[in-house]
Design a protein around this motif. Structure first.
Motif, PDB file in Angstrom:
ATOM      1  N   LYS A   7       0.840  -1.204   0.000  1.00  0.00           N
ATOM      2  CA  LYS A   7       0.000   0.000   0.000  1.00  0.00           C
ATOM      3  C   LYS A   7       0.874   1.253   0.000  1.00  0.00           C
ATOM      4  CE  LYS A   7      -4.193  -1.619   2.291  1.00  0.00           C
ATOM      5  NZ  LYS A   7      -5.051  -1.441   3.466  1.00  0.00           N
ATOM      6  N   HIS A   8       1.987   1.187   0.707  1.00  0.00           N
ATOM      7  CA  HIS A   8       2.899   2.333   0.737  1.00  0.00           C
ATOM      8  C   HIS A   8       3.475   2.597  -0.654  1.00  0.00           C
ATOM      9  CE1 HIS A   8       2.994   1.137   5.050  1.00  0.00           C
ATOM     10  NE2 HIS A   8       2.892   2.447   5.192  1.00  0.00           N
ATOM     11  N   VAL A   9       3.829   1.536  -1.346  1.00  0.00           N
ATOM     12  CA  VAL A   9       4.397   1.682  -2.690  1.00  0.00           C
ATOM     13  C   VAL A   9       3.344   2.218  -3.651  1.00  0.00           C
ATOM     14  CG1 VAL A   9       5.468   0.444  -4.609  1.00  0.00           C
ATOM     15  CG2 VAL A   9       6.060  -0.159  -2.266  1.00  0.00           C
ATOM     16  N   ALA A  10       2.132   1.717  -3.530  1.00  0.00           N
ATOM     17  CA  ALA A  10       1.052   2.156  -4.419  1.00  0.00           C
ATOM     18  C   ALA A  10       0.747   3.645  -4.239  1.00  0.00           C
ATOM     19  CB  ALA A  10      -0.199   1.322  -4.167  1.00  0.00           C
ATOM     20  N   CYS A  40      13.898  -5.915   5.525  1.00  0.00           N
ATOM     21  CA  CYS A  40      13.126  -5.814   4.279  1.00  0.00           C
ATOM     22  C   CYS A  40      12.112  -6.946   4.178  1.00  0.00           C
ATOM     23  CB  CYS A  40      14.054  -5.885   3.073  1.00  0.00           C
ATOM     24  SG  CYS A  40      15.154  -4.476   2.949  1.00  0.00           S
ATOM     25  N   PRO A  41      10.933  -6.649   3.644  1.00  0.00           N
ATOM     26  CA  PRO A  41       9.964  -7.723   3.411  1.00  0.00           C
ATOM     27  C   PRO A  41      10.435  -8.606   2.258  1.00  0.00           C
ATOM     28  CG  PRO A  41       9.152  -5.638   2.557  1.00  0.00           C
ATOM     29  CD  PRO A  41      10.437  -5.341   3.269  1.00  0.00           C
ATOM     30  N   SER A  42       9.858  -9.779   2.172  1.00  0.00           N
ATOM     31  CA  SER A  42      10.281 -10.736   1.147  1.00  0.00           C
ATOM     32  C   SER A  42      10.010 -10.237  -0.270  1.00  0.00           C
ATOM     33  CB  SER A  42       9.576 -12.076   1.362  1.00  0.00           C
ATOM     34  OG  SER A  42       8.174 -11.884   1.333  1.00  0.00           O
ATOM     35  N   TYR A  43       9.065  -9.330  -0.440  1.00  0.00           N
ATOM     36  CA  TYR A  43       8.716  -8.825  -1.773  1.00  0.00           C
ATOM     37  C   TYR A  43       9.503  -7.570  -2.160  1.00  0.00           C
ATOM     38  CZ  TYR A  43       5.714  -6.062   1.276  1.00  0.00           C
ATOM     39  OH  TYR A  43       5.239  -5.266   2.282  1.00  0.00           O
ATOM     40  N   ILE A  44      10.584  -7.275  -1.467  1.00  0.00           N
ATOM     41  CA  ILE A  44      11.366  -6.063  -1.744  1.00  0.00           C
ATOM     42  C   ILE A  44      11.882  -6.035  -3.182  1.00  0.00           C
ATOM     43  CG2 ILE A  44      13.557  -6.991  -0.895  1.00  0.00           C
ATOM     44  CD1 ILE A  44      12.327  -3.371  -0.493  1.00  0.00           C
ATOM     45  N   ASN A  45      12.211  -7.191  -3.745  1.00  0.00           N
ATOM     46  CA  ASN A  45      12.712  -7.218  -5.128  1.00  0.00           C
ATOM     47  C   ASN A  45      11.642  -6.750  -6.115  1.00  0.00           C
ATOM     48  OD1 ASN A  45      15.280  -8.052  -4.415  1.00  0.00           O
ATOM     49  ND2 ASN A  45      14.699 -10.216  -4.465  1.00  0.00           N
ATOM     50  N   LYS A  46      10.380  -7.031  -5.836  1.00  0.00           N
ATOM     51  CA  LYS A  46       9.297  -6.547  -6.698  1.00  0.00           C
ATOM     52  C   LYS A  46       9.198  -5.022  -6.620  1.00  0.00           C
ATOM     53  CE  LYS A  46       6.670 -10.758  -6.597  1.00  0.00           C
ATOM     54  NZ  LYS A  46       5.781 -11.582  -5.872  1.00  0.00           N
ATOM     55  N   ARG A  52      12.967   0.597 -10.517  1.00  0.00           N
ATOM     56  CA  ARG A  52      14.158   0.549 -11.371  1.00  0.00           C
ATOM     57  C   ARG A  52      14.154   1.575 -12.506  1.00  0.00           C
ATOM     58  NH1 ARG A  52      18.302   1.269 -13.246  1.00  0.00           N
ATOM     59  NH2 ARG A  52      19.556  -0.117 -14.474  1.00  0.00           N
ATOM     60  N   PRO A  53      13.041   1.786 -13.222  1.00  0.00           N
ATOM     61  CA  PRO A  53      13.065   2.757 -14.319  1.00  0.00           C
ATOM     62  C   PRO A  53      13.341   4.196 -13.873  1.00  0.00           C
ATOM     63  CG  PRO A  53      11.130   1.348 -14.494  1.00  0.00           C
ATOM     64  CD  PRO A  53      11.780   1.052 -13.185  1.00  0.00           C
ATOM     65  N   PHE A  54      13.140   4.477 -12.593  1.00  0.00           N
ATOM     66  CA  PHE A  54      13.322   5.837 -12.086  1.00  0.00           C
ATOM     67  C   PHE A  54      14.700   6.049 -11.470  1.00  0.00           C
ATOM     68  CE2 PHE A  54       8.885   4.632 -11.786  1.00  0.00           C
ATOM     69  CZ  PHE A  54       8.310   5.586 -12.598  1.00  0.00           C
ATOM     70  N   MET A  55      15.502   5.006 -11.425  1.00  0.00           N
ATOM     71  CA  MET A  55      16.813   5.075 -10.781  1.00  0.00           C
ATOM     72  C   MET A  55      17.915   4.896 -11.814  1.00  0.00           C
ATOM     73  SD  MET A  55      15.890   2.531  -7.614  1.00  0.00           S
ATOM     74  CE  MET A  55      17.381   2.734  -6.688  1.00  0.00           C
ATOM     75  N   SER A  56      19.033   5.561 -11.585  1.00  0.00           N
ATOM     76  CA  SER A  56      20.189   5.325 -12.438  1.00  0.00           C
ATOM     77  C   SER A  56      20.761   3.950 -12.094  1.00  0.00           C
ATOM     78  CB  SER A  56      21.260   6.391 -12.194  1.00  0.00           C
ATOM     79  OG  SER A  56      21.811   6.225 -10.905  1.00  0.00           O
ATOM     80  N   ARG A  57      21.504   3.382 -13.002  1.00  0.00           N
ATOM     81  CA  ARG A  57      22.108   2.066 -12.764  1.00  0.00           C
ATOM     82  C   ARG A  57      23.029   2.112 -11.542  1.00  0.00           C
ATOM     83  NH1 ARG A  57      21.400  -3.235 -13.462  1.00  0.00           N
ATOM     84  NH2 ARG A  57      23.386  -4.294 -13.353  1.00  0.00           N
TER      85      ARG A  57
END
Length: 122
Positions: A7-10, A40-46, A52-57
């Motif tokens: 919900k926080h991410v949304a 970190c929660p288990s879904y942190i990679n999601k 990812r598109p908003f961050m530089s490599r």
């Protein structure tokens, strides 16, 4: 990260995220070597995949997620420099904060001097 849900991410706006990551990468006043996220929660990679598109490599590669509590953090940061609240030996966060504040106050005159902050064009 404890208590963070999807919900926080949304609730994050794309524009705000874009500006935030641009600030972190281009304008943050200190050079970052890593961003350590603990509990970190288990879904942190999601979540990171979504961001990812908003961050530089380079910034994306700096993010380290520790899902196994503090044990993973100790592999990256020595306990000697962590505060007691994180299992370290460097003193409490209140002590460290007070020490840092005192150092800044000692340097107040220098830090408030506009000449100190001018750019040398040579």
């Amino acid at each position: 990260m404890e208590g963070i849900t999807m919900k926080h991410v949304a609730a994050l706006s794309m524009g705000t995220l874009s500006v935030f990551f641009k600030y972190i990468y281009q304008a943050f006043p200190s050079r970052m070597h890593a961003v350590q996220l603990i509990n970190c929660p288990s879904y942190i990679n999601k979540i990171l995949g979504f961001l990812r598109p908003f961050m530089s490599r380079e910034l994306y590669d700096m993010v380290k997620c520790h899902t196994n509590g503090l044990e993973g953090l100790y592999e990256s940061i020595p306990r000697e420099i962590l505060p007691k609240e994180y299992g370290g030996n460097a003193g409490t966060m209140a002590e460290l904060s007070s020490e840092f504040r005192n150092k800044v106050l000692e340097m107040k005159e220098l830090l408030m001097d506009p000449e100190y902050w001018t750019v040398q064009k040579s």
